[in-house]
Motif scaffolding. Structure first.
Motif, PDB file in Angstrom:
ATOM      1  N   ARG A  14     -12.253 -36.084   3.398  1.00 38.31           N
ATOM      2  CA  ARG A  14     -11.129 -36.276   4.079  1.00 38.31           C
ATOM      3  C   ARG A  14     -11.303 -37.387   4.806  1.00 38.31           C
ATOM      4  N   ILE A  66      -6.145 -36.471   2.623  1.00 36.16           N
ATOM      5  CA  ILE A  66      -6.863 -35.452   1.563  1.00 36.16           C
ATOM      6  C   ILE A  66      -6.693 -35.714   0.021  1.00 36.16           C
ATOM      7  N   GLU A 124      -8.875 -30.214  -1.849  1.00 33.47           N
ATOM      8  CA  GLU A 124      -8.572 -29.803  -0.604  1.00 33.47           C
ATOM      9  C   GLU A 124      -8.186 -28.259  -0.646  1.00 33.47           C
ATOM     10  N   SER A 147     -14.399 -30.992  -0.250  1.00 30.91           N
ATOM     11  CA  SER A 147     -13.185 -32.013  -0.268  1.00 30.91           C
ATOM     12  C   SER A 147     -13.529 -33.155   0.686  1.00 30.91           C
ATOM     13  N   TYR A 206      -4.691 -35.894   8.342  1.00 30.48           N
ATOM     14  CA  TYR A 206      -5.695 -35.926   7.230  1.00 30.48           C
ATOM     15  C   TYR A 206      -5.548 -36.552   6.036  1.00 30.48           C
ATOM     16  N   TYR A 224      -0.721 -34.090   7.062  1.00 29.53           N
ATOM     17  CA  TYR A 224      -1.584 -34.212   5.639  1.00 29.53           C
ATOM     18  C   TYR A 224      -0.955 -35.527   4.779  1.00 29.53           C
ATOM     19  N   ILE A 271      -5.275 -39.040   0.366  1.00 24.36           N
ATOM     20  CA  ILE A 271      -6.255 -39.679   0.903  1.00 24.36           C
ATOM     21  C   ILE A 271      -6.264 -41.192   0.424  1.00 24.36           C
TER      22      ILE A 271
END
Lengths: 412, 234
Positions: free
Chosen positions: A103, A124, A129, A101, A122, A204, A207
């Motif tokens: 990140r 992701i 993930e 994954s 993060y 989170y 991304i």
């Protein structure tokens, strides 16, 4: 040899109480080691599993030098698309890699419009993930177990402190690589259980949202988390991956990337090492127990049976056979102790399993200790006990074999 | 054929600063297939001499040949091999192994010393147990039988390997008349059939009467030799 074993067994039976006492002592040592190893192994694997499968991933790949300053979230050390592509090709070429994954790590400030606090984020790709850290979804305490664009998973501590609930709007403010400050509004998609230790403030976002928030011109990546098919083969995969990654050099001819296992990234690794160290100490204690008790009982046996040894020697028994008799006797005593200890260990370990003993780790409670004895542990401990029993018998056995028959026969 | 030949054999023990001379310049020879008896008061050196002949100890001086071998030249392992191959011992206190049954005690030298095959072992052991009238007690342990029975087992153990030489230290000291005579006749039978040589140290007139050659020891010195039908003072 069978005759020697028969005689050794009979001699052990001759001193029943002593044999039982020493056997029980060895068995107790074996139980202590086996149960400790089973319980600590279970504790360790639960916690390691929690760390690797719910947070870190089992391994992480970064640009060289990133991990040294990981607490500063050095965005100038992010990996560019070309490098990421190379790594992805390498990972795809290793069949033992199950998932990986990409990140983006960033530090920022979260605001609920009345209060602000800092957090680490993060960025992701949820699909990748959740395959790489499969327990992450279980950490989502409230809200959707998915993460969509425009959503944020807020850590439990911050959600409580800022009085944020699922569906609430928040603003994330972050500084990008060139120092400019950018802000973006997100909807709280879920509350994620705070990780123990420094990861307690980790949230989170998607991304792509992270790349937008940081005004990235091209999709950079801070780290790539890796999950392998068989955790027991992590070291082998690590070596394989390191070898391939090290072929990628920077302009100075140095490796472009660095690879770390969870042990280098989590402070819990030190606790795991302590557990391993304690296991070593408890094994040493077992060795000492076996060595001292066997040596003691065998010295006593030789002393008590001096006249009998003299008779056997007078009849013509070779010194080597007398030596073998006592060594086998010590070995059998160790075997008796290890058999009894192993059987009782199985009972004790199963009793712990049945009792559903629970413990907490960080904020998470209700981890059920599920100890199990591996055949490897049983074999290793058994061999250690038997070998040490034989070593413990060596000196008394040697003394017995060197007795002068004439002096031994005069012994009372 | 001479089976034991002693030339000026001496044996002394050092206890701290004191040296005890157990045997002084003892010379004799014993022919194969005879029954020989060493007699003398307690402490005269009979047992010491038997221990030297049995390769359990070594002379301090002189030369002692047993079965053609110089016992001084034998190291620990070769001494054990020599004893296992040539000598049977009958101890005054029987010295049976308490964890082994009567059968196993007699079988022991065949298993641990001679590596005799199982079938042959069984035959030899049962024959001897029958000869000493202990076949019906074969499964008993030494602590379940009487002193006389123990001595019979000890004799069976000494004879089971058909040794050239049997050494017996006061073999009838703990036995009743009947058992003692039974054992003596067994020994004579062995001597007649297998030419086994028997050497005793004893006070027992029964044994002395059966011996073909009697040596008298006093204070470590051989003072007399008497052969059946003749007397010869050293």
């Amino acid at each position: 040899m069978l005759e020697i074993i028969k005689i050794a067994a009979r001699n052990l039976m001759r001193y029943k109480r002593r044999t039982l006492l020493v056997g029980a002592l060895i068995a107790l040592g074996v139980i202590a080691v086996q149960v400790f190893m089973a319980a600590s192994g279970s504790y360790k694997s639960l916690i390691v599993g929690q760390i690797t499968d719910a947070m870190l991933g089992q391994m992480q790949i970064h640009k060289k030098g990133y991990v040294v300053s990981i607490e500063n979230v050095p965005m100038n050390l992010n990996m560019m698309p070309h490098g990421v592509g190379i790594i992805e090709d390498i990972l795809k070429g290793i069949p033992e890699v199950e998932a990986y994954s990409t990140r983006i790590r960033l530090g920022g400030v979260i605001s609920n419009f009345t209060e602000t606090t800092n957090l680490r984020l993060y960025g992701i790709d949820p699909e990748k993930e959740f395959k790489t850290v499969p327990l992450l979804q279980k950490r989502i305490m409230e809200g959707s177990s998915e993460l969509r664009r425009g959503q944020i998973l807020v850590p439990q501590f911050l959600a409580k402190g800022l009085n944020i609930t699922v569906g609430a709007p928040v603003v994330i403010i972050a500084t990008n690589k060139d120092g400019s400050v950018n802000g973006q509004q997100f909807i709280v998609g879920g509350i994620v259980e705070s990780a123990p230790g420094p990861g307690g403030r980790d949230g989170y976002i998607h991304i792509t949202d992270a790349a937008e928030l940081l005004r990235m011109e091209e999709p950079e990546v801070s780290e790539i988390a890796v999950h392998v098919k068989d955790f027991n083969r992590l070291d082998q995969v690590f070596e394989q991956l390191t070898e391939r990654l090290n072929k990628e050099k920077n302009t100075k001819g140095m490796p472009k990337f660095e690879l770390h296992t969870w042990e280098k990234l989590s402070p819990f690794a030190n606790i795991a090492k302590m557990i391993d160290l304690m296991t070593v100490f408890i094994r040493i204690m077992l060795i000492a127990i076996v060595l001292i008790s066997i040596m003691d009982v065998m010295i006593m046996s030789v002393y008590e049976r001096t006249r009998e040894i003299g008779t056997l020697a007078a009849i013509g028994t070779l010194p080597g056979r007398i030596l073998a008799m006592f060594i086998v006797e010590g070995g059998l005593l160790g075997l008796f102790g290890v058999l009894a200890g192993t059987i009782l260990s199985v009972v004790a370990v199963n009793a712990i399993r049945v009792s559903h003993y629970t413990f907490s780790f960080g904020m998470k409670e209700g981890f059920v200790l599920s100890p199990h004895m591996t055949p490897k542990d049983v074999v290793v401990v058994s061999l250690v006990v038997i070998v040490v029993s034989i070593l413990g018998s060596l000196h008394p056995a040697y003394k017995a074999s060197r007795l002068e028959p004439i002096k031994a026969l005069k012994s009372v | 054929m001479t089976i034991v030949k002693a030339e000026n054999v001496g044996k002394f023990y050092e206890t701290g600063t004191v040296t005890v001379q157990a045997l002084k310049d003892v010379s004799f020879s014993i022919e194969a297939g005879t029954i020989t008896s060493f007699i003398g008061p307690s402490g005269s050196g009979k047992t010491t001499l038997l221990n030297l002949i049995g390769c359990l100890d070594k002379p301090s001086s002189g030369r002692l040949d047993v079965g053609g071998s110089n016992v001084l030249a034998l190291d620990r392992t070769n001494s054990a091999k020599f004893r296992g191959g040539n000598i049977g011992f009958i101890f005054q206190d029987f010295n049976l192994v308490p964890i082994l049954t009567v059968y196993e005690n007699v079988e022991y030298p065949l298993v641990m010393v001679r590596d005799t095959p199982a079938a042959e072992r069984r035959k030899l052991v049962l024959n001897l147990l029958e000869a000493v009238e202990m076949a019906d007690q074969s499964e008993k342990y030494p602590d379940q039988i009487s002193g006389g029975q123990k001595q019979r087992v000890a004799i069976a153990r000494a004879l089971v390997t058909s040794p050239k030489l049997v050494l017996a230290d006061e073999p009838t000291a703990n036995l009743d008349h009947k058992t003692a005579y039974m054992i003596l006749s067994l020994m004579k039978k062995m001597r007649d059939e297998l030419s086994t040589t028997f050497i005793f140290s004893t006070h027992d007139p029964k044994i002395v009467g059966e011996a073909e050659c009697i040596y008298t020891i006093e204070d470590g010195i051989l003072t007399g030799q008497q052969e059946k039908g003749a007397a010869n003072h050293a």
